[in-house]
Design a protein around this motif. Structure first.
Motif, PDB file in Angstrom:
ATOM      1  N   UNK A 754      -2.210 -21.648  -0.013  1.00 52.26           N
ATOM      2  CA  UNK A 754      -2.008 -20.439  -0.792  1.00 52.26           C
ATOM      3  C   UNK A 754      -1.703 -20.776  -2.236  1.00 52.26           C
ATOM      4  N   UNK A 755      -2.240 -19.981  -3.152  1.00 52.57           N
ATOM      5  CA  UNK A 755      -2.005 -20.208  -4.574  1.00 52.57           C
ATOM      6  C   UNK A 755      -1.421 -18.958  -5.209  1.00 52.57           C
ATOM      7  N   UNK A 756      -0.399 -19.152  -6.036  1.00 54.53           N
ATOM      8  CA  UNK A 756       0.151 -18.110  -6.895  1.00 54.53           C
ATOM      9  C   UNK A 756       0.186 -18.691  -8.309  1.00 54.53           C
ATOM     10  N   UNK A 757       0.456 -17.877  -9.317  1.00 53.77           N
ATOM     11  CA  UNK A 757       0.462 -18.422 -10.685  1.00 53.77           C
ATOM     12  C   UNK A 757       1.481 -19.529 -10.921  1.00 53.77           C
ATOM     13  N   UNK A 758       2.551 -19.575 -10.122  1.00 57.72           N
ATOM     14  CA  UNK A 758       3.598 -20.582 -10.364  1.00 57.72           C
ATOM     15  C   UNK A 758       3.918 -21.437  -9.150  1.00 57.72           C
ATOM     16  N   UNK A 759       3.185 -21.256  -8.061  1.00 54.95           N
ATOM     17  CA  UNK A 759       3.470 -22.060  -6.870  1.00 54.95           C
ATOM     18  C   UNK A 759       2.215 -22.174  -6.017  1.00 54.95           C
ATOM     19  N   UNK A 760       1.915 -23.401  -5.606  1.00 60.13           N
ATOM     20  CA  UNK A 760       0.824 -23.660  -4.666  1.00 60.13           C
ATOM     21  C   UNK A 760       1.438 -24.244  -3.408  1.00 60.13           C
ATOM     22  N   UNK A 761       1.105 -23.664  -2.264  1.00 55.53           N
ATOM     23  CA  UNK A 761       1.693 -24.093  -0.998  1.00 55.53           C
ATOM     24  C   UNK A 761       0.575 -24.509  -0.049  1.00 55.53           C
ATOM     25  N   UNK A 762       0.511 -25.784   0.263  1.00 56.91           N
ATOM     26  CA  UNK A 762      -0.474 -26.300   1.210  1.00 56.91           C
ATOM     27  C   UNK A 762       0.178 -26.576   2.547  1.00 56.91           C
ATOM     28  N   UNK A 763      -0.475 -26.129   3.628  1.00 59.83           N
ATOM     29  CA  UNK A 763       0.136 -26.260   4.954  1.00 59.83           C
ATOM     30  C   UNK A 763      -0.896 -26.707   5.984  1.00 59.83           C
ATOM     31  N   UNK A 764      -0.515 -27.689   6.760  1.00 58.04           N
ATOM     32  CA  UNK A 764      -1.293 -28.125   7.919  1.00 58.04           C
ATOM     33  C   UNK A 764      -0.443 -27.954   9.167  1.00 58.04           C
ATOM     34  N   UNK A 765      -1.066 -27.535  10.268  1.00 57.15           N
ATOM     35  CA  UNK A 765      -0.381 -27.437  11.561  1.00 57.15           C
ATOM     36  C   UNK A 765      -1.299 -28.017  12.630  1.00 57.15           C
ATOM     37  N   UNK A 766      -0.726 -28.791  13.530  1.00 53.90           N
ATOM     38  CA  UNK A 766      -1.508 -29.376  14.618  1.00 53.90           C
ATOM     39  C   UNK A 766      -0.654 -30.316  15.448  1.00 53.90           C
ATOM     40  N   UNK A 767      -1.277 -30.961  16.428  1.00 48.29           N
ATOM     41  CA  UNK A 767      -0.567 -31.926  17.256  1.00 48.29           C
ATOM     42  C   UNK A 767      -0.720 -33.334  16.708  1.00 48.29           C
ATOM     43  N   UNK A 768       0.196 -34.210  17.092  1.00 47.62           N
ATOM     44  CA  UNK A 768       0.067 -35.608  16.672  1.00 47.62           C
ATOM     45  C   UNK A 768      -1.178 -36.238  17.294  1.00 47.62           C
ATOM     46  N   UNK A 769      -1.577 -35.744  18.455  1.00 45.32           N
ATOM     47  CA  UNK A 769      -2.775 -36.229  19.128  1.00 45.32           C
ATOM     48  C   UNK A 769      -3.810 -35.106  19.190  1.00 45.32           C
ATOM     49  N   UNK A 770      -5.083 -35.467  19.150  1.00 44.50           N
ATOM     50  CA  UNK A 770      -6.164 -34.479  19.068  1.00 44.50           C
ATOM     51  C   UNK A 770      -6.157 -33.509  20.252  1.00 44.50           C
ATOM     52  N   UNK A 771      -5.679 -33.929  21.406  1.00 41.62           N
ATOM     53  CA  UNK A 771      -5.739 -33.073  22.585  1.00 41.62           C
ATOM     54  C   UNK A 771      -4.529 -32.129  22.679  1.00 41.62           C
ATOM     55  N   UNK A 772      -3.579 -32.261  21.758  1.00 47.35           N
ATOM     56  CA  UNK A 772      -2.492 -31.282  21.689  1.00 47.35           C
ATOM     57  C   UNK A 772      -2.966 -30.185  20.744  1.00 47.35           C
ATOM     58  N   UNK A 773      -3.614 -29.187  21.306  1.00 48.65           N
ATOM     59  CA  UNK A 773      -4.326 -28.182  20.519  1.00 48.65           C
ATOM     60  C   UNK A 773      -4.462 -26.913  21.343  1.00 48.65           C
ATOM     61  N   UNK A 774      -5.014 -25.877  20.723  1.00 50.95           N
ATOM     62  CA  UNK A 774      -5.434 -24.684  21.458  1.00 50.95           C
ATOM     63  C   UNK A 774      -6.900 -24.861  21.855  1.00 50.95           C
ATOM     64  N   UNK A 775      -7.317 -24.103  22.866  1.00 51.98           N
ATOM     65  CA  UNK A 775      -8.676 -24.256  23.375  1.00 51.98           C
ATOM     66  C   UNK A 775      -9.603 -23.145  22.885  1.00 51.98           C
ATOM     67  N   UNK A 776      -9.096 -22.222  22.078  1.00 51.91           N
ATOM     68  CA  UNK A 776      -9.934 -21.121  21.599  1.00 51.91           C
ATOM     69  C   UNK A 776      -9.631 -20.837  20.138  1.00 51.91           C
ATOM     70  N   UNK A 777     -10.587 -20.242  19.467  1.00 55.69           N
ATOM     71  CA  UNK A 777     -10.429 -19.931  18.050  1.00 55.69           C
ATOM     72  C   UNK A 777      -9.398 -18.833  17.828  1.00 55.69           C
ATOM     73  N   UNK A 778      -9.115 -18.047  18.865  1.00 52.07           N
ATOM     74  CA  UNK A 778      -8.119 -16.989  18.733  1.00 52.07           C
ATOM     75  C   UNK A 778      -6.785 -17.562  18.265  1.00 52.07           C
TER      76      UNK A 778
END
Length: 879
Positions: A754-778
């Motif tokens: 997300x970008x605002x005029x005075x702050x940019x916030x970058x965020x990643x979320x996920x598992x440490x391993x590829x199989x710790x995930x959700x199985x659907x795009x929902x």
């Protein structure tokens, strides 16, 4: 019966009396001479010299300061931060002198009256509690220069005499006030309370100059024995000792009887006790990264001490001034915990009845299943339990083999490889062919297997494995992480193996907040809990998905003058062999993330908002090359020359980068997006402003780079597109903002920047391993995994701004460049022109910007020369 008179008897005994008196004088003289000789000898023994007295050794904690001057935390071996006498609480000083050394201002280091009292009461009257004879100065001498009091009587007497001499010397070197401050700063109050400042913070949750009289009395009472009179472990003893201290203050007219009667009845209030820890406090992940960065800075020769040695971050009492904003940090941590707890609950429900470690679908490969198995093995081998068992079984033979074969590595995986190589003679050659080991490693393995020690190690290793299996599969009592309470941990019974899997099943977060104008990092969240999960996810490289697409759009806008209203059919787009400068060997036709095509005409801003791969591929085809995009991201702080150990580029020369098929960190991506919020100027993120030594001398100041990466007009067009793409679902946020989600293959990674005029916030979320995930795009899309965190954080920050708690201003707006943008942003006007003039993308008016048809000029793109060969194109990431 004798006939001699008493006088005659006295006269006869007189020579004997004279001898006794003479011998007594001789003994007294010898004692005096002996004492003088002992003192003379001790004075020339291993006593501290003048320099040591002037600079007594002390482990001083390094303090970390936030942008507003608050202390974020400390780096220490001993949690010690010195305070001067003038900063000390008067109550502390009064209690100390009244209890420990009533005649402190009347002696020169040794209190002869107190020594006489102790001698008479102890040696003659045989009283057990005769009081102490040591002065405050002697106690300081003991703290500074007596490593460990001896239990041997003679040796302890010698130590005591040395302490007397040192005490006298200290009195000559320092004022009485300096000695008191040194003593209170040096004393260890236990529970990480090294020195009076840390002790006050740990035991009472306040600065020492804010202590109440009864609280000061508790700490002064601990000086006699910090373990025996500890208010946490021995409360009754601490209360009795507090009463003694208060009584002594009455005896010395520092308290009235009325005050004493009132204070002695107060209960022991220790509710504020909180043991200091590197794991606790704000921004723990940031502090972890800061320690590495500062340690590297201190290793540079220009930052060495005057004596030519490097500073030690844990011992030398430095002051590190950082850019972290405490309010922003607090709101980020609160939002992260709230969002991740909800997301984890959803994850558990999503996987109910299934095990992600065993789950298989039609896309699950044998390689991935093998990776899961290897991950479990690696998890076990990284534990202290395993290392202890390994040392007991194979420690000796392992060291013998390492000594015999220079350069050999003997991790668990190395032993496994050699054991497999004994079964399959071609195994090591296959590993070399797959670039899993080097040729030199193969030779080292071969040499080790020929050594006789290998057979010993192998036998011990085979004996060890059953015990490892038993230990890691036997349930034991332990504490584990949980979202269920404020302590974020719970007691349970499970096997160590189950514990490892349990903790690896938690989704993680990495988020960075950066001021785009200065590059100052304002907030840093590296994971969900630093105590249980030390790995910092702001610097780990993960596939970025559609968060990379704005770089492709920005390049097309800057180079070819595309309007956000330009329309593209949502139909398959193919890059053919020999097309442009892509150098593909076969056709590449990536699908949309859902595998569907609407066939509709989409504007570019709709294509970005919906993350349509078809539109991104279309733009890449128009550019005819990956280099313009790679040049742009290079100027936005993402090093296009960076390579993995195998020689592959981090940002590959493949058209699949238009879909985000590259692995980058939150730190890199957030830094790059600052360009959009800063009128096209990239400002390098930084989190240190300066470092000072304990005396305030500046050792280091941070310099950071700025670079014009995008023409401000092309940049503003991108701001408009990011507004359109990022605003849905965030209508409650008052700030002018935009952003982009990102979702990767198999829903492994979810992003939102997300970008605002005075702050940019970058965020990643996920598992440490590829199989710790959700199985659907929902659930697996960035809009579900990461975007809600941004929403929660911004709502909290804006509320804090309304309450006057922060200088963040939600009313700020992105700056519209002066003059004509040269690109139509109003889609109604754009389409009216298209209806009358046809495709209006390449228009002559842009020539005034020095770009040729349809662009904003190339001054922003300074290509970096490269020499490698172009790599093959591969399918990219998801939408």
């Amino acid at each position: 019966m004798t006939d001699k008179s008493p006088e005659e008897i006295r006269q006869e005994r007189m020579p004997i009396y004279k001898k006794i008196v003479r011998y007594m004088w001789i003994a007294l003289g010898a004692a005096l001479v002996g004492g003088i000789l002992v003192f003379l000898i001790l004075s020339f023994s291993d006593l501290p010299d003048t320099q040591e007295l002037e600079n007594p050794r002390s482990e001083l904690a390094t303090e970390i300061y936030a942008s507003n001057g608050d202390v974020l935390g400390r780096f220490y071996i001993e949690n010690r931060v010195p305070v001067s006498f003038n900063e000390l609480s008067p109550e502390l000083v009064n209690a100390l002198i009244a209890t420990e050394d009533e005649r402190y201002y009347k002696h020169a280091g040794i209190d002869l009256e107190a020594l006489g009292r102790v001698l008479v009461k102890t040696a003659i009257l045989r009283k057990k509690d005769s009081g102490g004879g040591s002065t405050i100065t002697q106690q300081l001498a003991k703290l500074l220069f007596t490593k460990q009091p001896s239990s041997n009587f003679v040796k302890r007497v010698i130590q005591k005499l040395k302490e007397w001499i040192i005490a006298v010397r200290l009195e000559r070197k320092y004022t009485k006030e300096e000695i008191i401050a040194m003593y209170l700063n040096k004393f260890d109050f236990l529970y990480e309370g090294d020195g009076i400042k840390a002790a006050s913070e740990n035991y009472f949750g306040k600065e020492q100059d804010s202590l109440k009289i009864e609280e000061a009395a508790i700490l002064v009472g601990m000086l006699k024995n910090p373990s025996l009179y500890n208010p946490i472990s021995h409360k009754e003893n601490a209360l009795r000792r507090r009463e003694v201290v208060l009584s002594q203050m009455v005896n010395n007219n520092l308290l009235t009887e009325v005050q004493y009667d009132s204070l002695r009845q107060l209960p022991l209030a220790m509710e504020a006790f909180k043991r200091s820890s590197h794991n606790k406090g704000p921004a723990p992940y940031f502090r972890g990264e800061l320690s590495k960065t500062v340690s590297n800075i201190l290793q540079r020769e220009e930052n060495f001490k005057p004596d030519g040695t490097p500073y030690n971050i844990y011992r030398d009492g430095l002051k590190i001034y950082t850019t972290i904003d405490p309010v922003i940090q607090e709101k980020m941590e609160e939002a992260a915990m709230a969002h991740m707890a909800k997301l984890q609950e959803t994850w558990y429900k999503h996987w109910e009845g299934r095990d992600p470690w065993e789950y298989k679908d039609y896309e699950t490969t044998k390689i991935e299943l093998e990776a899961r198995k290897k991950t479990k093995t690696r998890m076990i081998r990284n534990t202290d339990r395993y290392k202890a068992i390994s040392e007991r079984y194979i420690g000796e033979s392992k060291q013998a083999l390492l000594d015999a074969i220079k350069g050999l590595q003997l991790r668990g995986v190395d032993i496994d490889r050699m054991m497999e190589a004994e079964k399959d003679k071609d195994y090591l050659d296959q590993l070399v062919d797959r670039n899993l080991i080097s040729e030199s490693m193969r030779k080292e393995y071969k040499a080790a297997m020929r050594d006789s020690t290998w057979q010993v190690l192998k036998r011990q290793y085979e004996l060890m494995l059953p015990e490892v299996d038993t230990v890691f599969n036997t349930p034991v009592k332990m504490q584990v992480f949980t979202y269920e309470n404020e302590e974020m941990q719970k007691d349970t019974v499970m096997s160590p193996m189950d514990s490892l899997i349990y903790h690896h099943n938690f989704l993680q977060i990495g988020s960075l907040a950066v001021d785009p104008l200065t590059g100052y990092v304002k907030g840093w969240v590296g994971g969900i809990n630093y105590r249980y999960f030390k790995y910092d996810h702001t610097n780990s490289r993960r596939q970025v998905g559609s968060t990379f697409k704005p770089f492709v759009y920005a390049t097309a806008i800057a180079k070819q003058g595309f309007s956000p209203c330009f329309e593209v059919y949502d139909l398959p787009q193919t890059i053919f062999p020999n097309e442009g400068n892509f150098q593909l060997l076969e056709e590449w036709t990536p699908a949309n993330s859902d595998g569907k095509y609407s066939g509709d005409l989409l504007t570019l801003k709709e294509g970005l908002a919906k993350s349509k791969n078809t539109v991104s591929v279309f733009l890449m085809k128009q550019l005819s090359d990956t280099e313009p995009v790679r040049d742009l991201v290079h100027n936005m702080g993402i090093d296009k020359t960076a390579q993995y150990p195998n020689g592959r580029y981090v940002v590959p020369r493949q058209p699949s980068i238009c879909l985000g098929a590259t692995d980058l960190s939150v730190y890199e991506m957030t830094g790059a997006y600052t360009t959009f919020a800063n009128n096209g100027i990239y400002t390098e993120p930084t989190f240190i402003t300066r470092i000072e030594d304990r005396n305030g001398r500046v050792l280091y100041t941070e310099d950071h780079a700025e670079l014009r990466a995008l023409d401000e007009r092309a940049n503003y067009v991108m701001v408009e597109m990011l507004r359109y793409a990022g605003r849905p679902g965030l209508w409650e946020i008052k700030s002018d903002m935009g952003g982009k989600t990102g979702t990767t293959n198999d829903y492994v990674d979810g992003w939102f920047i997300g970008v605002t005029p005075t702050l940019v916030v970058g965020t990643w979320v996920g598992g440490e391993d590829r199989w710790i995930r959700f199985r659907s795009i929902q659930y697996g899309q960035g809009a579900y995994m990461a975007k809600p965190f941004f929403k929660e954080f911004m709502k909290g920050l804006e509320a804090a701004a309304e309450a006057g708690e922060t200088d963040y201003d939600p009313s700020r707006r992105f700056t519209l460049p002066r003059g004509d943008l040269g690109i139509e942003l109003d889609c109604d006007k754009y389409h009216n022109r298209v209806d009358t003039e046809g495709d209006i993308r390449p228009t002559d008016p842009f020539d005034e910007f020095g770009s040729g048809p349809g662009g904003f000029g190339d001054e922003s793109f300074d290509p970096v020369p490269e020499t490698d060969t172009t790599q093959q194109g591969q399918p990219g990431g998801g939408g």
